[in-house]
Design a protein around this motif. Structure first.
Motif, PDB file in Angstrom:
ATOM      1  N   GLN A  75       0.812  -1.138   0.106  1.00 16.06           N
ATOM      2  CA  GLN A  75      -0.050   0.136  -0.027  1.00 16.06           C
ATOM      3  C   GLN A  75       1.010   1.267   0.096  1.00 16.06           C
ATOM      4  O   GLN A  75       1.744   1.278   0.804  1.00 16.06           O
ATOM      5  CB  GLN A  75      -0.911  -0.046   1.257  1.00 16.06           C
ATOM      6  N   CYS A  76       0.686   2.141  -0.998  1.00 18.35           N
ATOM      7  CA  CYS A  76       1.709   3.359  -0.880  1.00 18.35           C
ATOM      8  C   CYS A  76       0.949   4.143  -1.987  1.00 18.35           C
ATOM      9  O   CYS A  76      -0.259   4.108  -2.731  1.00 18.35           O
ATOM     10  CB  CYS A  76       3.015   2.830  -1.767  1.00 18.35           C
ATOM     11  N   SER A  77       1.454   5.451  -1.943  1.00 18.57           N
ATOM     12  CA  SER A  77       0.911   6.344  -2.807  1.00 18.57           C
ATOM     13  C   SER A  77       1.975   6.680  -4.034  1.00 18.57           C
ATOM     14  O   SER A  77       3.329   6.558  -3.833  1.00 18.57           O
ATOM     15  CB  SER A  77       0.781   7.990  -2.272  1.00 18.57           C
ATOM     16  N   THR A  78       1.608   6.968  -5.257  1.00 23.30           N
ATOM     17  CA  THR A  78       2.498   7.001  -6.341  1.00 23.30           C
ATOM     18  C   THR A  78       1.762   7.682  -7.628  1.00 23.30           C
ATOM     19  O   THR A  78       0.772   7.816  -7.658  1.00 23.30           O
ATOM     20  CB  THR A  78       2.901   5.576  -6.897  1.00 23.30           C
ATOM     21  N   SER A  79       2.775   8.153  -8.348  1.00 22.79           N
ATOM     22  CA  SER A  79       2.260   9.083  -9.638  1.00 22.79           C
ATOM     23  C   SER A  79       2.572   8.666 -10.788  1.00 22.79           C
ATOM     24  O   SER A  79       2.437   9.064 -11.831  1.00 22.79           O
ATOM     25  CB  SER A  79       2.752  10.492  -9.487  1.00 22.79           C
ATOM     26  N   ASP A  80       3.295   7.133 -10.634  1.00 23.19           N
ATOM     27  CA  ASP A  80       3.695   6.327 -12.043  1.00 23.19           C
ATOM     28  C   ASP A  80       2.298   6.021 -12.603  1.00 23.19           C
ATOM     29  O   ASP A  80       1.361   5.888 -12.151  1.00 23.19           O
ATOM     30  CB  ASP A  80       4.472   5.239 -11.525  1.00 23.19           C
ATOM     31  N   PRO A  81       2.590   6.090 -14.213  1.00 20.62           N
ATOM     32  CA  PRO A  81       1.521   5.772 -14.872  1.00 20.62           C
ATOM     33  C   PRO A  81       0.927   4.403 -14.625  1.00 20.62           C
ATOM     34  O   PRO A  81       1.799   3.484 -14.183  1.00 20.62           O
ATOM     35  CB  PRO A  81       2.065   5.898 -16.231  1.00 20.62           C
ATOM     36  N   VAL A  82      -0.211   4.142 -14.654  1.00 18.33           N
ATOM     37  CA  VAL A  82      -1.015   2.779 -14.239  1.00 18.33           C
ATOM     38  C   VAL A  82      -0.439   2.021 -15.199  1.00 18.33           C
ATOM     39  O   VAL A  82      -0.141   0.641 -14.802  1.00 18.33           O
ATOM     40  CB  VAL A  82      -2.544   2.997 -14.085  1.00 18.33           C
ATOM     41  N   GLU A  83       0.004   2.165 -16.394  1.00 13.64           N
ATOM     42  CA  GLU A  83       0.252   1.240 -17.505  1.00 13.64           C
ATOM     43  C   GLU A  83       1.755   0.868 -17.128  1.00 13.64           C
ATOM     44  O   GLU A  83       1.849  -0.409 -17.270  1.00 13.64           O
ATOM     45  CB  GLU A  83       0.164   1.917 -18.887  1.00 13.64           C
ATOM     46  N   TRP A  84       2.352   1.480 -16.674  1.00 16.20           N
ATOM     47  CA  TRP A  84       3.674   1.199 -16.204  1.00 16.20           C
ATOM     48  C   TRP A  84       3.576   0.140 -14.811  1.00 16.20           C
ATOM     49  O   TRP A  84       4.249  -0.701 -14.951  1.00 16.20           O
ATOM     50  CB  TRP A  84       4.434   2.393 -15.740  1.00 16.20           C
ATOM     51  N   VAL A  85       2.756   0.546 -13.961  1.00 11.99           N
ATOM     52  CA  VAL A  85       2.588  -0.171 -12.879  1.00 11.99           C
ATOM     53  C   VAL A  85       2.073  -1.610 -13.239  1.00 11.99           C
ATOM     54  O   VAL A  85       2.713  -2.615 -12.644  1.00 11.99           O
ATOM     55  CB  VAL A  85       1.775   0.414 -11.782  1.00 11.99           C
ATOM     56  N   ALA A  86       1.055  -1.633 -14.094  1.00 14.89           N
ATOM     57  CA  ALA A  86       0.437  -2.885 -14.620  1.00 14.89           C
ATOM     58  C   ALA A  86       1.597  -3.851 -15.008  1.00 14.89           C
ATOM     59  O   ALA A  86       1.726  -5.048 -14.805  1.00 14.89           O
ATOM     60  CB  ALA A  86      -0.643  -2.861 -15.628  1.00 14.89           C
TER      61      ALA A  86
END
Length: 354
Positions: free
Chosen positions: A308-319
């Protein structure tokens, strides 16, 4: 016999920097001088600040030991090439633990490397490909060393810059510091055209050119280049930051070694059912063997771990990063990431003929 005293001192220093004890007789033979001359030369090195330790005995020996300050080093050709190649490999990627100091060292070393050794360094680097775990863009070491030299020399820097939106511009700046994260290199500088402080991603800088014009460093608003960069990144990311919540069917150690550190640290999840009941409105999405949610349990996992964290990375990259972990996982939030995982799973399934 070496009659030139400075040259002989350099040769003696080069020998002493080898991690071993040198008997006085062997040094005398190597240098082609008497043992008395060796003793005088040792005294000269001590006067210059080199901590040379002598041992007693019939043929007393000498060795260079750690002192209070770092004395100048004398490197042979092979050592200089090895160090330059190593610094270049590290500097080209913003790896954790490789900071501005290593780039300054590389700039100093390459400034004094003979042309023949500089060519060997470039040839060796061009023939090798580093395998790194970082996700930052690669940077030409020449770009870093050019910028580092202007920072150290307080010299104005002109360069071309390619912004995130594709805009290209020419900049004239007073470089303050290079700052490395575990992903990228940044330049903190005062932009003379915009009359304000700016941060620049070094992988977007092209053709850095030292103008030769000196400047007196201005006072940075935050006092620390690292803090200024941190605040700058925070300002840009606050608008689209989101909360990431994912569970994994794997140990926290397994996941932590395969995810970038800036995403946070996964924690053990011994009671996944309790966590699921605590958020009844959550709709976890699990990545099964084919990437389809129906292929695996859609609930949280018994045991495993949770991130569980806060991030601003694009969701496509995280996926994509989650899919590369090599273990089952369930996305509990945000909904945009869950949808992206479903689309990615379907696309991968179709590509594999499923």
């Amino acid at each position: 016999m070496t009659t030139d005293t400075p040259a002989r001192l350099l040769q003696l220093l080069s020998l002493l920097q080898t991690p071993r004890e040198w008997p006085g007789g062997e040094l005398s033979e190597r240098l082609g001088v008497s043992r008395r001359t060796v003793r005088r030369d040792i005294d000269r090195l001590r006067e210059l600040g080199y901590p040379v330790q002598a041992s007693k005995g019939s043929d007393g020996g000498y060795r260079l030991v750690a002192g209070k300050a770092m004395p100048p080093l004398v490197l042979d050709d092979e050592e200089a090439v090895a160090i330059a190649v190593g610094l270049r490999a590290g500097a080209g990627h913003a790896l954790e633990g490789v900071d501005e100091a290593s780039v300054r060292a590389l700039a100093k070393l390459e400034q004094v490397l003979p042309a023949r050794l500089r060519h060997r360094v470039s040839t060796l680097q061009a023939a090798t490909t580093p395998l790194t775990s970082g996700d930052g863009a690669s940077i030409a070491p020449e770009t870093l060393t050019a910028i580092a030299s202007t920072v150290a020399g307080q010299e104005r820097l002109r360069f071309a810059y390619h912004a995130k939106d594709g805009t290209q511009s020419r900049r004239l700046a007073e470089p303050y510091r290079l700052v490395s994260t575990d992903r990228r290199w940044y330049l903190v500088a005062y932009d003379l055209d915009r009359e304000d402080w700016r941060t620049f991603r070094v992988d977007r800088i092209r053709d850095p050119f030292a103008t030769g014009a000196r400047f007196t460093p201005r006072e940075l608003p935050t006092g620390s280049a690292a803090e200024y960069l941190r605040r700058s990144i925070r300002r840009r990311s606050d608008a689209h930051e989101y909360e990431l919540d994912v569970t994994f069917e794997a140990s926290p150690e397994f996941v932590a070694t395969r995810l970038p550190a800036w995403l946070g640290t996964p924690v053990a999840n011994p009671n996944a059912d309790a966590n699921r009941d605590a958020k009844p409105d959550a709709k976890p999405v699990a990545a099964g063997p084919s990437g389809n949610p129906e292929d695996s349990d859609s609930g949280a996992v018994e045991g495993g771990c949770r991130l569980q964290c806060s991030t601003s990375d694009p969701v496509e990259w995280v996926a994509v990063r989650l899919a590369m972990l090599g273990c089952e996982f369930s996305v509990r939030g945000p909904a945009e990431l869950a949808e992206c995982v479903r689309e990615l799973g379907g696309r991968l399934g179709r590509a594999g003929g499923v």
